[in-house]
Design a protein around this motif. Structure first.
Motif, PDB file in Angstrom:
ATOM      1  N   UNK A   1     -42.235  27.522  46.135  1.00  0.00           N
ATOM      2  CA  UNK A   1     -42.746  26.345  45.432  1.00  0.00           C
ATOM      3  C   UNK A   1     -44.266  26.264  45.530  1.00  0.00           C
ATOM      4  N   UNK A   2     -44.799  26.610  46.686  1.00  0.00           N
ATOM      5  CA  UNK A   2     -46.257  26.662  46.843  1.00  0.00           C
ATOM      6  C   UNK A   2     -46.883  27.584  45.810  1.00  0.00           C
ATOM      7  N   UNK A   3     -46.323  28.784  45.714  1.00  0.00           N
ATOM      8  CA  UNK A   3     -46.884  29.779  44.796  1.00  0.00           C
ATOM      9  C   UNK A   3     -46.790  29.307  43.350  1.00  0.00           C
ATOM     10  N   UNK A   4     -45.656  28.713  42.981  1.00  0.00           N
ATOM     11  CA  UNK A   4     -45.482  28.293  41.594  1.00  0.00           C
ATOM     12  C   UNK A   4     -46.398  27.119  41.264  1.00  0.00           C
ATOM     13  N   UNK A   5     -46.573  26.187  42.197  1.00  0.00           N
ATOM     14  CA  UNK A   5     -47.457  25.051  41.949  1.00  0.00           C
ATOM     15  C   UNK A   5     -48.916  25.485  41.840  1.00  0.00           C
TER      16      UNK A   5
ATOM     17  N   UNK B   1     -43.669  34.329  38.248  1.00  0.00           N
ATOM     18  CA  UNK B   1     -42.620  35.211  37.742  1.00  0.00           C
ATOM     19  C   UNK B   1     -42.412  36.408  38.675  1.00  0.00           C
ATOM     20  N   UNK B   2     -43.503  36.926  39.241  1.00  0.00           N
ATOM     21  CA  UNK B   2     -43.415  38.036  40.192  1.00  0.00           C
ATOM     22  C   UNK B   2     -42.654  37.592  41.443  1.00  0.00           C
ATOM     23  N   UNK B   3     -42.974  36.401  41.922  1.00  0.00           N
ATOM     24  CA  UNK B   3     -42.303  35.844  43.105  1.00  0.00           C
ATOM     25  C   UNK B   3     -40.803  35.740  42.858  1.00  0.00           C
ATOM     26  N   UNK B   4     -40.421  35.166  41.712  1.00  0.00           N
ATOM     27  CA  UNK B   4     -39.001  34.988  41.396  1.00  0.00           C
ATOM     28  C   UNK B   4     -38.288  36.325  41.279  1.00  0.00           C
ATOM     29  N   UNK B   5     -38.923  37.289  40.615  1.00  0.00           N
ATOM     30  CA  UNK B   5     -38.301  38.599  40.414  1.00  0.00           C
ATOM     31  C   UNK B   5     -38.063  39.311  41.736  1.00  0.00           C
ATOM     32  N   UNK B   6     -39.050  39.284  42.622  1.00  0.00           N
ATOM     33  CA  UNK B   6     -38.905  39.946  43.924  1.00  0.00           C
ATOM     34  C   UNK B   6     -37.810  39.272  44.753  1.00  0.00           C
ATOM     35  N   UNK B   7     -37.827  37.949  44.808  1.00  0.00           N
ATOM     36  CA  UNK B   7     -36.863  37.222  45.644  1.00  0.00           C
ATOM     37  C   UNK B   7     -35.426  37.425  45.171  1.00  0.00           C
ATOM     38  N   UNK B   8     -35.192  37.311  43.855  1.00  0.00           N
ATOM     39  CA  UNK B   8     -33.812  37.455  43.379  1.00  0.00           C
ATOM     40  C   UNK B   8     -33.357  38.909  43.427  1.00  0.00           C
TER      41      UNK B   8
ATOM     42  N   UNK C   1     -36.711  14.331  55.543  1.00  0.00           N
ATOM     43  CA  UNK C   1     -37.086  15.660  55.070  1.00  0.00           C
ATOM     44  C   UNK C   1     -37.964  15.612  53.830  1.00  0.00           C
ATOM     45  N   UNK C   2     -38.229  16.795  53.300  1.00  0.00           N
ATOM     46  CA  UNK C   2     -39.067  16.919  52.113  1.00  0.00           C
ATOM     47  C   UNK C   2     -39.907  18.171  52.208  1.00  0.00           C
ATOM     48  N   UNK C   3     -40.168  18.799  51.065  1.00  0.00           N
ATOM     49  CA  UNK C   3     -40.974  20.012  51.070  1.00  0.00           C
ATOM     50  C   UNK C   3     -42.448  19.663  51.193  1.00  0.00           C
ATOM     51  N   UNK C   4     -43.148  20.462  52.001  1.00  0.00           N
ATOM     52  CA  UNK C   4     -44.587  20.277  52.159  1.00  0.00           C
ATOM     53  C   UNK C   4     -45.292  21.434  51.474  1.00  0.00           C
ATOM     54  N   UNK C   5     -46.165  21.105  50.561  1.00  0.00           N
ATOM     55  CA  UNK C   5     -46.852  22.118  49.761  1.00  0.00           C
ATOM     56  C   UNK C   5     -48.288  22.252  50.218  1.00  0.00           C
TER      57      UNK C   5
ATOM     58  N   UNK D   1     -40.346  28.290  37.560  1.00  0.00           N
ATOM     59  CA  UNK D   1     -40.650  27.810  36.213  1.00  0.00           C
ATOM     60  C   UNK D   1     -40.989  26.332  36.164  1.00  0.00           C
ATOM     61  N   UNK D   2     -40.295  25.559  36.993  1.00  0.00           N
ATOM     62  CA  UNK D   2     -40.507  24.107  36.983  1.00  0.00           C
ATOM     63  C   UNK D   2     -41.237  23.626  38.232  1.00  0.00           C
ATOM     64  N   UNK D   3     -41.807  24.570  38.982  1.00  0.00           N
ATOM     65  CA  UNK D   3     -42.445  24.231  40.242  1.00  0.00           C
ATOM     66  C   UNK D   3     -43.524  23.181  40.133  1.00  0.00           C
ATOM     67  N   UNK D   4     -44.326  23.264  39.084  1.00  0.00           N
ATOM     68  CA  UNK D   4     -45.424  22.305  38.929  1.00  0.00           C
ATOM     69  C   UNK D   4     -44.904  20.886  38.748  1.00  0.00           C
ATOM     70  N   UNK D   5     -43.707  20.774  38.164  1.00  0.00           N
ATOM     71  CA  UNK D   5     -43.123  19.454  37.926  1.00  0.00           C
ATOM     72  C   UNK D   5     -42.237  19.006  39.086  1.00  0.00           C
ATOM     73  N   UNK D   6     -41.571  19.988  39.725  1.00  0.00           N
ATOM     74  CA  UNK D   6     -40.652  19.659  40.811  1.00  0.00           C
ATOM     75  C   UNK D   6     -41.368  19.357  42.117  1.00  0.00           C
ATOM     76  N   UNK D   7     -42.489  20.039  42.344  1.00  0.00           N
ATOM     77  CA  UNK D   7     -43.175  19.927  43.626  1.00  0.00           C
ATOM     78  C   UNK D   7     -43.408  18.509  44.110  1.00  0.00           C
ATOM     79  N   UNK D   8     -44.086  17.676  43.311  1.00  0.00           N
ATOM     80  CA  UNK D   8     -44.333  16.302  43.770  1.00  0.00           C
ATOM     81  C   UNK D   8     -43.056  15.522  44.046  1.00  0.00           C
ATOM     82  N   UNK D   9     -41.999  15.776  43.246  1.00  0.00           N
ATOM     83  CA  UNK D   9     -40.740  15.057  43.431  1.00  0.00           C
ATOM     84  C   UNK D   9     -40.019  15.511  44.700  1.00  0.00           C
ATOM     85  N   UNK D  10     -40.105  16.814  45.005  1.00  0.00           N
ATOM     86  CA  UNK D  10     -39.403  17.340  46.174  1.00  0.00           C
ATOM     87  C   UNK D  10     -40.101  16.970  47.478  1.00  0.00           C
TER      88      UNK D  10
END
Length: 199
Positions: free
Chosen positions: A27-31, A37-44, A96-100, A164-173
């Protein structure tokens, strides 16, 4: 066939969501727009390889040491129950909650790919989840190949969705309330899969 696919998808998505450290990093990388896309491809891709290894290595063990697989299955059930209990405890605590992290220096695609490989392969939890737990469940399926495809599809869906949705999800998460809902969903999936595995 469909049942094996759904089981693979369900258990994989539940375990991936539960691995907070990796998700926080992704999420840090996407935000920050650092080659998401590279991050997602490697991880999956790593997940798919480890899941395949787990399912078919357990199947190989089953053919040579049949008594070991039921033990692994019960260990898997126990682990799922433990993870579910932790998730429900976090729901109860509600802290809890993600810290970016803040943005740093620019990095290349290769550097990001290397970091993604490191955070995936150097995390012992990943091996426990993909090779041992997912592998033992997949080996019990009537159609292990469909199970692998389902599990890999869950990983692909999650990581590309998260980046893909990291920029939008980050603040909410970052919100403890939102993360409570995530944990409640994860815990419920874990319980359902654990019950389905009871011989």
């Amino acid at each position: 066939m469909v049942g094996s696919f759904i089981t693979g998808f369900g258990i994989s998505i539940g375990l991936i969501v539960a691995i907070g450290a990796q998700n926080a990093w992704v999420l840090n990388k996407s935000m920050r727009g650092e080659h998401p896309a590279v991050v997602a491809l490697v991880c999956c891709s790593i997940d798919a390889l480890l899941i395949t290894l787990g399912v078919y290595s357990v199947d190989w063990v089953q053919q040579r040491i049949p008594a070991l697989v039921p033990v692994l299955t019960w260990l898997g059930i126990s682990l799922l129950c433990w993870l579910a209990a932790q998730a429900f405890w976090r729901v109860w605590q509600g802290s809890g909650g993600l810290r970016v992290a803040v943005a740093g220096a620019a990095v290349t695609k290769w550097q990001v790919a290397g970091q993604a490989m490191a955070i995936s392969l150097l995390n012992p939890h990943v091996y426990l989840d993909t090779v041992v737990l997912v592998g033992s469940v997949g080996a019990q399926q009537s159609y292990p190949g469909y199970f692998v495809v389902g599990a890999a599809a869950a990983s692909t869906t999650w990581f590309f969705g998260l980046t893909g949705f990291g920029r939008y999800l980050g603040p909410k998460l970052r919100s403890p309330t939102a993360w409570r809902w995530f944990d409640a969903t994860v815990g419920s999936v874990m319980v359902l899969v654990a019950v389905s595995l009871v011989p």
